[in-house]
Design a protein around this motif. Structure first.
Motif, PDB file in Angstrom:
ATOM      1  N   LEU A  36       0.823  -1.226   0.000  1.00 17.75           N
ATOM      2  CA  LEU A  36       0.000   0.000   0.000  1.00 17.75           C
ATOM      3  C   LEU A  36       0.850   1.266   0.000  1.00 17.75           C
ATOM      4  CD1 LEU A  36      -2.766  -1.045   2.560  1.00 17.75           C
ATOM      5  CD2 LEU A  36      -2.991  -0.883   0.066  1.00 17.75           C
ATOM      6  N   ILE A  37       2.045   1.190   0.604  1.00 19.23           N
ATOM      7  CA  ILE A  37       2.952   2.347   0.638  1.00 19.23           C
ATOM      8  C   ILE A  37       4.361   1.911   0.253  1.00 19.23           C
ATOM      9  CG2 ILE A  37       1.650   3.625   2.390  1.00 19.23           C
ATOM     10  CD1 ILE A  37       3.785   2.719   4.473  1.00 19.23           C
ATOM     11  N   ASP A  38       5.138   2.887  -0.244  1.00 17.38           N
ATOM     12  CA  ASP A  38       6.538   2.592  -0.550  1.00 17.38           C
ATOM     13  C   ASP A  38       7.402   2.859   0.689  1.00 17.38           C
ATOM     14  OD1 ASP A  38       6.995   5.374  -0.437  1.00 17.38           O
ATOM     15  OD2 ASP A  38       7.093   5.592  -2.619  1.00 17.38           O
ATOM     16  N   LYS A 135       3.233  -7.190  -7.079  1.00 19.66           N
ATOM     17  CA  LYS A 135       4.614  -6.754  -7.255  1.00 19.66           C
ATOM     18  C   LYS A 135       4.898  -5.643  -6.251  1.00 19.66           C
ATOM     19  CE  LYS A 135       4.833  -7.991 -12.093  1.00 19.66           C
ATOM     20  NZ  LYS A 135       5.027  -7.551 -13.474  1.00 19.66           N
ATOM     21  N   PRO A 136       6.103  -5.593  -5.693  1.00 17.99           N
ATOM     22  CA  PRO A 136       6.440  -4.510  -4.767  1.00 17.99           C
ATOM     23  C   PRO A 136       6.284  -3.151  -5.452  1.00 17.99           C
ATOM     24  CG  PRO A 136       8.184  -6.170  -4.822  1.00 17.99           C
ATOM     25  CD  PRO A 136       7.220  -6.509  -5.915  1.00 17.99           C
ATOM     26  N   ILE A 137       5.745  -2.179  -4.729  1.00 15.05           N
ATOM     27  CA  ILE A 137       5.567  -0.835  -5.275  1.00 15.05           C
ATOM     28  C   ILE A 137       6.895  -0.244  -5.705  1.00 15.05           C
ATOM     29  CG2 ILE A 137       4.944   1.545  -4.682  1.00 15.05           C
ATOM     30  CD1 ILE A 137       2.849   0.409  -2.771  1.00 15.05           C
ATOM     31  N   SER A 138       7.919  -0.454  -4.897  1.00 12.71           N
ATOM     32  CA  SER A 138       9.220   0.167  -5.118  1.00 12.71           C
ATOM     33  C   SER A 138      10.320  -0.882  -5.136  1.00 12.71           C
ATOM     34  CB  SER A 138       9.477   1.163  -3.981  1.00 12.71           C
ATOM     35  OG  SER A 138      10.788   1.649  -4.030  1.00 12.71           O
ATOM     36  N   LYS A 139      11.393  -0.564  -5.838  1.00 12.78           N
ATOM     37  CA  LYS A 139      12.580  -1.435  -5.820  1.00 12.78           C
ATOM     38  C   LYS A 139      13.310  -1.298  -4.484  1.00 12.78           C
ATOM     39  CE  LYS A 139      12.743  -3.045 -10.118  1.00 12.78           C
ATOM     40  NZ  LYS A 139      12.142  -4.343 -10.289  1.00 12.78           N
ATOM     41  N   LYS A 140      13.129  -0.144  -3.822  1.00 15.14           N
ATOM     42  CA  LYS A 140      13.742   0.073  -2.508  1.00 15.14           C
ATOM     43  C   LYS A 140      13.002  -0.770  -1.487  1.00 15.14           C
ATOM     44  CE  LYS A 140      15.169   4.858  -2.099  1.00 15.14           C
ATOM     45  NZ  LYS A 140      14.594   6.133  -1.639  1.00 15.14           N
ATOM     46  N   ASP A 141      13.749  -1.428  -0.620  1.00 19.00           N
ATOM     47  CA  ASP A 141      13.165  -2.307   0.382  1.00 19.00           C
ATOM     48  C   ASP A 141      13.781  -2.052   1.744  1.00 19.00           C
ATOM     49  OD1 ASP A 141      11.122  -4.272  -0.100  1.00 19.00           O
ATOM     50  OD2 ASP A 141      12.446  -5.187  -1.580  1.00 19.00           O
ATOM     51  N   LEU A 142      13.075  -2.476   2.756  1.00 22.00           N
ATOM     52  CA  LEU A 142      13.644  -2.505   4.094  1.00 22.00           C
ATOM     53  C   LEU A 142      14.759  -3.542   4.085  1.00 22.00           C
ATOM     54  CD1 LEU A 142      10.294  -2.577   6.101  1.00 22.00           C
ATOM     55  CD2 LEU A 142      11.809  -0.613   5.802  1.00 22.00           C
ATOM     56  N   LEU A 143      15.778  -3.348   4.885  1.00 20.17           N
ATOM     57  CA  LEU A 143      16.918  -4.263   4.921  1.00 20.17           C
ATOM     58  C   LEU A 143      16.486  -5.699   5.189  1.00 20.17           C
ATOM     59  CD1 LEU A 143      19.955  -4.338   4.625  1.00 20.17           C
ATOM     60  CD2 LEU A 143      20.156  -3.923   7.055  1.00 20.17           C
ATOM     61  N   ILE A 144      15.543  -5.879   6.088  1.00 16.58           N
ATOM     62  CA  ILE A 144      15.082  -7.225   6.449  1.00 16.58           C
ATOM     63  C   ILE A 144      14.437  -7.952   5.263  1.00 16.58           C
ATOM     64  CG2 ILE A 144      12.787  -6.550   7.299  1.00 16.58           C
ATOM     65  CD1 ILE A 144      13.351  -8.534   9.650  1.00 16.58           C
ATOM     66  N   THR A 145      13.936  -7.187   4.310  1.00 20.11           N
ATOM     67  CA  THR A 145      13.256  -7.758   3.139  1.00 20.11           C
ATOM     68  C   THR A 145      14.198  -7.917   1.956  1.00 20.11           C
ATOM     69  OG1 THR A 145      11.259  -6.623   3.854  1.00 20.11           O
ATOM     70  CG2 THR A 145      11.270  -7.458   1.614  1.00 20.11           C
ATOM     71  N   LYS A 146      15.131  -7.013   1.818  1.00 18.38           N
ATOM     72  CA  LYS A 146      16.000  -6.928   0.640  1.00 18.38           C
ATOM     73  C   LYS A 146      16.697  -8.247   0.301  1.00 18.38           C
ATOM     74  CE  LYS A 146      18.444  -3.139  -1.007  1.00 18.38           C
ATOM     75  NZ  LYS A 146      19.069  -1.900  -0.697  1.00 18.38           N
TER      76      LYS A 146
END
Length: 165
Positions: A36-38, A135-146
């Protein structure tokens, strides 16, 4: 397979009332981060209107998030006018069970919408709910997800190949 969603699409706005009715879905459990949010807390374009249409069509909704940042979840919940559960510990069944109880619906009539296989899809499948992977909204992710994304991309490729058969 527990790692595969029941449906895979671009984003939440592609999930229509017609699609949900076809699959006997009456309630949605929605993830927040990258669904829902990036990462910058910007809400997905069209998400507010989509949610209003879904609710107007008679579907129940709730946010289920692993975050312990209450202000983040609360801000999205206010924009969408939706109830939420934070620090859910997905894919543990406990958060999904709480959400199911709040929706007051049987598991087979609930879809879980999220961007991660290892939290949202596995949790939905373990809870006997319909799993919708976006699909993820953004290519940027939280470290735990990346670090999980390359593995998830490999699983998605296998999933899409299985649909071709």
């Amino acid at each position: 397979m527990i790692l595969y969603p029941d449906y895979y699409c671009q984003d939440v706005t592609k999930i229509t009332p017609e699609f949900l009715n076809k699959h006997k879905i009456k309630g949605l459990i929605l993830d927040v981060d990258n669904t829902l949010i990036d990462i910058d807390r910007k809400i997905l374009e069209g998400a507010k209107q989509w949610h209003e249409e879904i609710v107007k069509a008679g579907f129940k909704t709730i946010i289920l998030s692993n975050t312990n940042k209450i202000d983040k979840v609360e801000s999205v919940a206010k924009v969408l006018n939706i109830e939420y559960i934070s620090f859910a510990r997905k894919p543990s069944r406990s958060g999904f069970t709480k959400a199911k109880e709040k929706l007051n619906l049987p598991a087979e009539n609930i879809a879980v919408v999220g961007d991660q296989i290892f939290t949202d899809v596995i949790g939905a499948n373990r809870s006997n709910m319909f799993a919708i992977l976006v699909k993820p909204i953004s290519k940027k992710d939280l470290l735990i997800t990346k670090w999980k994304r390359p593995m998830e991309e490999w699983i998605i490729k296998k999933y899409l190949k299985s649909l071709e058969k």
